[in-house]
Design a protein around this motif. Structure first.
Motif, PDB file in Angstrom:
ATOM      1  N   PHE A   1       0.837  -1.196   0.000  1.00 41.33           N
ATOM      2  CA  PHE A   1       0.000   0.000   0.000  1.00 41.33           C
ATOM      3  C   PHE A   1       0.873   1.247   0.000  1.00 41.33           C
ATOM      4  O   PHE A   1       2.041   1.204   0.350  1.00 41.33           O
ATOM      5  N   LYS A   2       0.273   2.334  -0.429  1.00 43.31           N
ATOM      6  CA  LYS A   2       0.961   3.626  -0.507  1.00 43.31           C
ATOM      7  C   LYS A   2       0.765   4.363   0.816  1.00 43.31           C
ATOM      8  O   LYS A   2      -0.329   4.391   1.368  1.00 43.31           O
ATOM      9  N   VAL A   3       1.818   4.970   1.313  1.00 40.27           N
ATOM     10  CA  VAL A   3       1.760   5.756   2.548  1.00 40.27           C
ATOM     11  C   VAL A   3       1.879   7.225   2.188  1.00 40.27           C
ATOM     12  O   VAL A   3       2.795   7.627   1.469  1.00 40.27           O
ATOM     13  N   ILE A   4       0.931   8.005   2.676  1.00 38.18           N
ATOM     14  CA  ILE A   4       0.947   9.444   2.423  1.00 38.18           C
ATOM     15  C   ILE A   4       0.941  10.183   3.756  1.00 38.18           C
ATOM     16  O   ILE A   4       0.091   9.924   4.614  1.00 38.18           O
ATOM     17  N   ALA A   5       1.896  11.086   3.911  1.00 35.28           N
ATOM     18  CA  ALA A   5       1.926  11.960   5.086  1.00 35.28           C
ATOM     19  C   ALA A   5       1.249  13.263   4.686  1.00 35.28           C
ATOM     20  O   ALA A   5       1.571  13.855   3.655  1.00 35.28           O
ATOM     21  N   LEU A   6       0.284  13.676   5.491  1.00 36.79           N
ATOM     22  CA  LEU A   6      -0.543  14.831   5.140  1.00 36.79           C
ATOM     23  C   LEU A   6      -0.620  15.813   6.297  1.00 36.79           C
ATOM     24  O   LEU A   6      -0.835  15.410   7.439  1.00 36.79           O
ATOM     25  N   ALA A   7      -0.444  17.079   6.004  1.00 37.63           N
ATOM     26  CA  ALA A   7      -0.633  18.132   6.999  1.00 37.63           C
ATOM     27  C   ALA A   7      -1.776  19.030   6.527  1.00 37.63           C
ATOM     28  O   ALA A   7      -1.946  19.243   5.321  1.00 37.63           O
ATOM     29  N   LEU A   8      -2.557  19.516   7.469  1.00 36.84           N
ATOM     30  CA  LEU A   8      -3.675  20.414   7.151  1.00 36.84           C
ATOM     31  C   LEU A   8      -3.404  21.772   7.783  1.00 36.84           C
ATOM     32  O   LEU A   8      -3.804  22.024   8.922  1.00 36.84           O
ATOM     33  N   PRO A   9      -2.708  22.641   7.061  1.00 37.02           N
ATOM     34  CA  PRO A   9      -2.366  23.945   7.626  1.00 37.02           C
ATOM     35  C   PRO A   9      -3.605  24.700   8.123  1.00 37.02           C
ATOM     36  O   PRO A   9      -4.657  24.674   7.491  1.00 37.02           O
ATOM     37  N   ASN A  10      -3.436  25.329   9.270  1.00 41.14           N
ATOM     38  CA  ASN A  10      -4.462  26.180   9.884  1.00 41.14           C
ATOM     39  C   ASN A  10      -5.738  25.429  10.263  1.00 41.14           C
ATOM     40  O   ASN A  10      -6.779  26.039  10.455  1.00 41.14           O
ATOM     41  N   GLN A  11      -5.673  24.119  10.366  1.00 44.59           N
ATOM     42  CA  GLN A  11      -6.821  23.306  10.784  1.00 44.59           C
ATOM     43  C   GLN A  11      -6.499  22.650  12.128  1.00 44.59           C
ATOM     44  O   GLN A  11      -5.400  22.143  12.322  1.00 44.59           O
ATOM     45  N   PHE A  12      -7.450  22.639  13.035  1.00 45.08           N
ATOM     46  CA  PHE A  12      -7.319  21.948  14.326  1.00 45.08           C
ATOM     47  C   PHE A  12      -6.077  22.391  15.094  1.00 45.08           C
ATOM     48  O   PHE A  12      -5.374  21.572  15.676  1.00 45.08           O
ATOM     49  N   GLY A  13      -5.791  23.668  15.074  1.00 42.90           N
ATOM     50  CA  GLY A  13      -4.651  24.204  15.820  1.00 42.90           C
ATOM     51  C   GLY A  13      -3.317  24.017  15.120  1.00 42.90           C
ATOM     52  O   GLY A  13      -2.270  24.328  15.688  1.00 42.90           O
ATOM     53  N   GLU A  14      -3.332  23.501  13.898  1.00 40.96           N
ATOM     54  CA  GLU A  14      -2.091  23.292  13.148  1.00 40.96           C
ATOM     55  C   GLU A  14      -1.529  24.641  12.710  1.00 40.96           C
ATOM     56  O   GLU A  14      -2.251  25.629  12.579  1.00 40.96           O
ATOM     57  N   GLN A  15      -0.239  24.672  12.471  1.00 37.82           N
ATOM     58  CA  GLN A  15       0.453  25.882  12.047  1.00 37.82           C
ATOM     59  C   GLN A  15       0.133  26.214  10.588  1.00 37.82           C
ATOM     60  O   GLN A  15      -0.517  25.452   9.891  1.00 37.82           O
ATOM     61  N   SER A  16       0.657  27.341  10.139  1.00 40.14           N
ATOM     62  CA  SER A  16       0.515  27.726   8.736  1.00 40.14           C
ATOM     63  C   SER A  16       1.360  26.797   7.871  1.00 40.14           C
ATOM     64  O   SER A  16       2.239  26.089   8.370  1.00 40.14           O
ATOM     65  N   GLN A  17       1.138  26.822   6.570  1.00 41.11           N
ATOM     66  CA  GLN A  17       1.893  25.971   5.647  1.00 41.11           C
ATOM     67  C   GLN A  17       3.380  26.283   5.728  1.00 41.11           C
ATOM     68  O   GLN A  17       4.213  25.374   5.735  1.00 41.11           O
ATOM     69  N   GLU A  18       3.720  27.555   5.814  1.00 37.29           N
ATOM     70  CA  GLU A  18       5.138  27.951   5.885  1.00 37.29           C
ATOM     71  C   GLU A  18       5.779  27.444   7.177  1.00 37.29           C
ATOM     72  O   GLU A  18       6.906  26.933   7.173  1.00 37.29           O
ATOM     73  N   ALA A  19       5.059  27.566   8.285  1.00 37.86           N
ATOM     74  CA  ALA A  19       5.597  27.108   9.571  1.00 37.86           C
ATOM     75  C   ALA A  19       5.746  25.590   9.585  1.00 37.86           C
ATOM     76  O   ALA A  19       6.718  25.057  10.140  1.00 37.86           O
TER      77      ALA A  19
END
Length: 192
Positions: A106-124
């Protein structure tokens, strides 16, 4: 005459009430009880009907586009990370190990959701990711549309998608992710 009618009415009413009460208390009601023992109505469980995974477009840190449609025919494990979770660096090391395991089906994908659920900005997030000692895999970004499409209520989370593009499971992982062994076992036994 009116007085006699009233008295007669009262007497008749009293007699009727007394008679009904007496009849009710002396009447035995018999109810037939069915003593037949029946086998329970057992129906085979219907297989879980899987829904199509939402159309998903992800962008890598380098600006490359990846869609789930491109991965059709492959099982996909998507781990939604959250860089604000304490000690997530340790979990990132496990994710890297999983993502670089060439024996996986199977394929593994790491995903971040900037500015969602207390997550940082995309740049951060990009700055944080590039400072980590373990980042020998590609990080993808998604947005509010992905959080809504997968009904995420928090991150980190794990998303399991089968080879037909059907959504098998969305599991919040709170602050501790499943072990790689558990993830591999679930993908091999529960995701077709």
């Amino acid at each position: 005459m009116k007085k006699t009618t009233k008295i007669a009415t009262l007497l008749l009413t009293g007699l009727a009430v007394t008679t009904l009460a007496a009849c009710h208390s002396n009447t035995k009601t018999t109810k037939k009880i069915d003593t037949t023992i029946k086998a329970p109505d057992i129906k085979p469980a219907k297989p879980k009907e899987l829904q199509d995974a939402p159309a998903t477009t992800l962008t890598t840190v380098n600006g490359e586009i990846l869609t789930l449609e491109q991965l059709k025919g492959q099982k996909v494990y998507m781990e939604v990370i959250n860089t604000t979770v304490p000690n997530y660096t340790d979990q990132l090391e496990q994710l890297e190990s999983l993502a670089n395991d060439t024996a996986l089906n199977f394929k593994v994908i790491a995903l971040a959701l900037p500015n969602q659920f207390g997550e940082q900005s995309q740049e951060a997030i990009a700055d944080w990711f590039n400072q980590q000692p373990h980042h020998n895999f590609t990080l993808h970004y998604g947005g509010e549309d992905i959080a809504n499409a997968y009904h995420l209520t928090s991150t980190p989370a794990a998303i399991y998608i089968d080879a037909d593009g059907k959504l098998n499971l969305v599991a919040p992982t709170k602050t501790t992710r499943a072990s790689n062994t558990e993830i591999i076992s679930y993908m091999n036994s529960q995701v077709k």
